[in-house]
Design a protein around this motif. Structure first.
Motif, PDB file in Angstrom:
ATOM      1  N   GLY A 197       0.836  -1.194   0.000  1.00  0.00           N
ATOM      2  CA  GLY A 197       0.000   0.000   0.000  1.00  0.00           C
ATOM      3  C   GLY A 197       0.869   1.241   0.000  1.00  0.00           C
ATOM      4  N   LEU A 198       0.314   2.352   0.498  1.00  0.00           N
ATOM      5  CA  LEU A 198       0.995   3.638   0.428  1.00  0.00           C
ATOM      6  C   LEU A 198       1.525   4.079   1.781  1.00  0.00           C
ATOM      7  N   LYS A 199       2.660   4.754   1.757  1.00  0.00           N
ATOM      8  CA  LYS A 199       3.186   5.350   2.985  1.00  0.00           C
ATOM      9  C   LYS A 199       2.237   6.444   3.471  1.00  0.00           C
ATOM     10  N   GLY A 200       2.290   6.706   4.768  1.00  0.00           N
ATOM     11  CA  GLY A 200       1.408   7.716   5.333  1.00  0.00           C
ATOM     12  C   GLY A 200       0.047   7.196   5.707  1.00  0.00           C
ATOM     13  N   SER A 201      -0.118   5.859   5.728  1.00  0.00           N
ATOM     14  CA  SER A 201      -1.398   5.247   6.083  1.00  0.00           C
ATOM     15  C   SER A 201      -1.187   4.130   7.097  1.00  0.00           C
ATOM     16  N   GLY A 202      -1.841   4.268   8.230  1.00  0.00           N
ATOM     17  CA  GLY A 202      -1.836   3.218   9.242  1.00  0.00           C
ATOM     18  C   GLY A 202      -3.217   3.102   9.832  1.00  0.00           C
ATOM     19  N   LEU A 203      -3.420   2.126  10.691  1.00  0.00           N
ATOM     20  CA  LEU A 203      -4.711   2.007  11.361  1.00  0.00           C
ATOM     21  C   LEU A 203      -4.540   1.281  12.682  1.00  0.00           C
ATOM     22  N   LEU A 204      -5.445   1.608  13.585  1.00  0.00           N
ATOM     23  CA  LEU A 204      -5.606   0.871  14.827  1.00  0.00           C
ATOM     24  C   LEU A 204      -7.000   0.282  14.810  1.00  0.00           C
ATOM     25  N   ALA A 205      -7.089  -1.041  14.887  1.00  0.00           N
ATOM     26  CA  ALA A 205      -8.380  -1.729  14.896  1.00  0.00           C
ATOM     27  C   ALA A 205      -8.664  -2.221  16.309  1.00  0.00           C
ATOM     28  N   LEU A 206      -9.907  -2.022  16.754  1.00  0.00           N
ATOM     29  CA  LEU A 206     -10.299  -2.346  18.126  1.00  0.00           C
ATOM     30  C   LEU A 206     -11.492  -3.285  18.139  1.00  0.00           C
ATOM     31  N   ARG A 207     -11.523  -4.169  19.119  1.00  0.00           N
ATOM     32  CA  ARG A 207     -12.707  -4.987  19.342  1.00  0.00           C
ATOM     33  C   ARG A 207     -13.892  -4.107  19.728  1.00  0.00           C
ATOM     34  N   LYS A 208     -15.087  -4.618  19.522  1.00  0.00           N
ATOM     35  CA  LYS A 208     -16.307  -3.903  19.885  1.00  0.00           C
ATOM     36  C   LYS A 208     -16.300  -3.557  21.368  1.00  0.00           C
ATOM     37  N   GLY A 209     -16.663  -2.322  21.670  1.00  0.00           N
ATOM     38  CA  GLY A 209     -16.815  -1.892  23.055  1.00  0.00           C
ATOM     39  C   GLY A 209     -15.555  -1.420  23.734  1.00  0.00           C
ATOM     40  N   LEU A 210     -14.400  -1.492  23.061  1.00  0.00           N
ATOM     41  CA  LEU A 210     -13.152  -1.059  23.679  1.00  0.00           C
ATOM     42  C   LEU A 210     -13.115   0.468  23.751  1.00  0.00           C
ATOM     43  N   VAL A 211     -12.779   0.980  24.924  1.00  0.00           N
ATOM     44  CA  VAL A 211     -12.743   2.429  25.132  1.00  0.00           C
ATOM     45  C   VAL A 211     -11.302   2.921  25.007  1.00  0.00           C
ATOM     46  N   ILE A 212     -11.128   4.051  24.297  1.00  0.00           N
ATOM     47  CA  ILE A 212      -9.790   4.608  24.104  1.00  0.00           C
ATOM     48  C   ILE A 212      -9.875   6.126  24.175  1.00  0.00           C
ATOM     49  N   LYS A 213      -8.842   6.743  24.715  1.00  0.00           N
ATOM     50  CA  LYS A 213      -8.780   8.202  24.815  1.00  0.00           C
ATOM     51  C   LYS A 213      -8.006   8.762  23.625  1.00  0.00           C
ATOM     52  N   ALA A 214      -8.399   9.944  23.183  1.00  0.00           N
ATOM     53  CA  ALA A 214      -7.667  10.626  22.120  1.00  0.00           C
ATOM     54  C   ALA A 214      -6.317  11.104  22.645  1.00  0.00           C
ATOM     55  N   VAL A 215      -5.320  11.136  21.765  1.00  0.00           N
ATOM     56  CA  VAL A 215      -4.017  11.696  22.130  1.00  0.00           C
ATOM     57  C   VAL A 215      -3.677  12.913  21.273  1.00  0.00           C
ATOM     58  N   SER A 216      -4.548  13.234  20.298  1.00  0.00           N
ATOM     59  CA  SER A 216      -4.421  14.465  19.520  1.00  0.00           C
ATOM     60  C   SER A 216      -5.801  15.114  19.480  1.00  0.00           C
ATOM     61  N   PHE A 217      -5.822  16.438  19.359  1.00  0.00           N
ATOM     62  CA  PHE A 217      -7.088  17.151  19.534  1.00  0.00           C
ATOM     63  C   PHE A 217      -7.315  18.135  18.393  1.00  0.00           C
ATOM     64  N   GLY A 218      -8.579  18.251  18.019  1.00  0.00           N
ATOM     65  CA  GLY A 218      -8.934  19.141  16.924  1.00  0.00           C
ATOM     66  C   GLY A 218     -10.415  19.074  16.659  1.00  0.00           C
ATOM     67  N   GLY A 219     -10.755  18.730  15.434  1.00  0.00           N
ATOM     68  CA  GLY A 219     -12.149  18.755  15.009  1.00  0.00           C
ATOM     69  C   GLY A 219     -12.965  17.527  15.372  1.00  0.00           C
TER      70      GLY A 219
END
Length: 381
Positions: free
Chosen positions: A204-226
């Motif tokens: 694929g292309l550079k500059g693309s990643g992902l984090l996949a989570l199981r249903k119901g998993l709670v996570i906090k943002a580490v960057s802020f904006g819109g």
């Protein structure tokens, strides 16, 4: 040129490149916009997300698109730690993780979290017994990579998941950047709760990643904006990148080269054993597509340059640390003899390699060893 550095990055597939251009022509609108063009872009974005979740066997889960594996690992480690802090502050990882995990752990230590680092044996394998000893009722997060990016060691992720689930309420994150598309990994059944994938490792292309989570998993943002990506990762989402990421994941899951990779790795292991001054790393524990070796009292950079001059591209142990001139933390951890530590190179196979490439590599390797006057040589038959 023969390219054998696919663990650093892969060649983008023609299908991915064509789809990227087409998506930019048709779906250039901001997916957060309320007009029709924006809605069309958002529809493609959500279709891509659903396709990825289907491939990861978690249709009810969540995908957060990022700028790459590093950002996804940072989001996983820091975001999951803060989301679960009310349950405890104890985290477990290993000493051989990617720097994007280890440096996030250092940050969390500064923020008051307690981190335990698991050790490994000479093959790079983490002990399930040590994991069981270290885990506690108040352990909130465990992060263990699936395939090591430097020496290729494959960790028994399912076994670790069972230990974690049986002994704690901790979330289990796995850096699958080096394993997705090459070894089975998903969010289904007994396994990780969160998975990191990087597009440029799977054609694929550079500059693309992902984090996949199981249903119901709670996570906090580490960057802020819109507040894009359900508030987890702000910034305008690149719809074309997301769409071709899903395409790359589909394509690599359809083309299984595990058998040929295993065959090539075994061929090279048998070949390397003809030389007295070469040490094979993670020989019995390595992934099919990665083989790392070390030369006795020869710097890896010298070997890399020689191979390049002879039309073969390989790397030192990790592209991320190859310019430092020092033995990496992984090489230090597996505790090889000092005379081999500076001499590590990594050979990694990809979708475009053929058996002819392996034959040519062996010819250049023989030439290199003859030039050095080292060890025995192979008859090349």
């Amino acid at each position: 040129m023969i390219y054998l550095d696919n663990s650093a990055t892969t060649v983008p597939s023609e299908e991915v490149l064509e789809a990227f251009v087409e998506a930019n022509r048709k779906y250039y609108a901001n997916p957060a916009s309320i007009h029709l063009a924006g809605k069309n872009a958002d529809n493609l974005l959500e279709r891509s997300r659903k396709q990825i979740l289907s491939l990861l066997e978690a249709p009810e889960g969540e995908v957060i698109f990022t700028s790459g594996g590093t950002e996804a690992n940072n989001l996983a480690i820091i975001g999951l730690a803060y989301a679960n802090r009310a349950k405890g502050s104890h985290i477990i990882t290993t000493r051989i993780e990617h720097p994007s995990v280890l440096n996030a752990m250092i940050y969390l230590e500064q923020m008051g979290f307690e981190i335990d680092y698991l050790t490994c044996d000479k093959q790079g394998l983490i002990s399930s017994l040590e994991l069981k000893e270290k885990i506690r009722k108040n352990t909130i997060l465990v992060s263990i990579m699936h395939v090591n990016n430097e020496i290729g060691t494959v960790q028994p992720i399912a076994e670790f998941a069972k230990i974690i689930k049986d002994n704690s309420r901790a979330v289990f994150h796995t850096d699958a950047v080096q394993s997705y598309g090459r070894l089975p990994i998903s969010l289904a059944g007994i396994g990780p709760d969160a998975i990191t994938v990087s597009a440029h490792k799977i054609n694929g292309l550079k500059g693309s990643g992902l984090l996949a989570l199981r249903k119901g998993l709670v996570i906090k943002a580490v960057s802020f904006g819109g507040g894009q990506e359900n508030g987890h990762r702000s910034g305008t989402v690149s719809v074309p990148n997301a769409a071709v990421f899903a395409k790359a994941m589909r394509l690599i899951s359809l083309e299984d080269k595990t058998t040929s990779n295993t065959h090539w790795r075994n061929l090279l292991i048998d070949f390397m054993k003809n030389f007295n001054d070469v040490l094979i790393l993670a020989e019995t524990s390595g992934a099919p597509h990665i083989l790392s070796i070390a030369f006795n009292k020869i710097k890896g950079e010298i070997a890399v340059n020689f191979f390049q001059e002879n039309g073969v591209i390989v790397s030192t142990s990790s592209a991320c640390s190859s310019k430092s001139g020092r033995a990496s933390h992984v090489i230090e951890e597996i505790d090889i003899a000092e005379r081999f530590k500076q001499g590590v190179i990594r050979i990694s196979f990809g979708q475009n390699n053929t058996e002819e490439d392996i034959f040519e590599f062996k010819k250049v390797f023989n030439k290199f060893m003859k030039l050095l006057g080292r060890g025995k040589t192979n008859d090349m038959e």
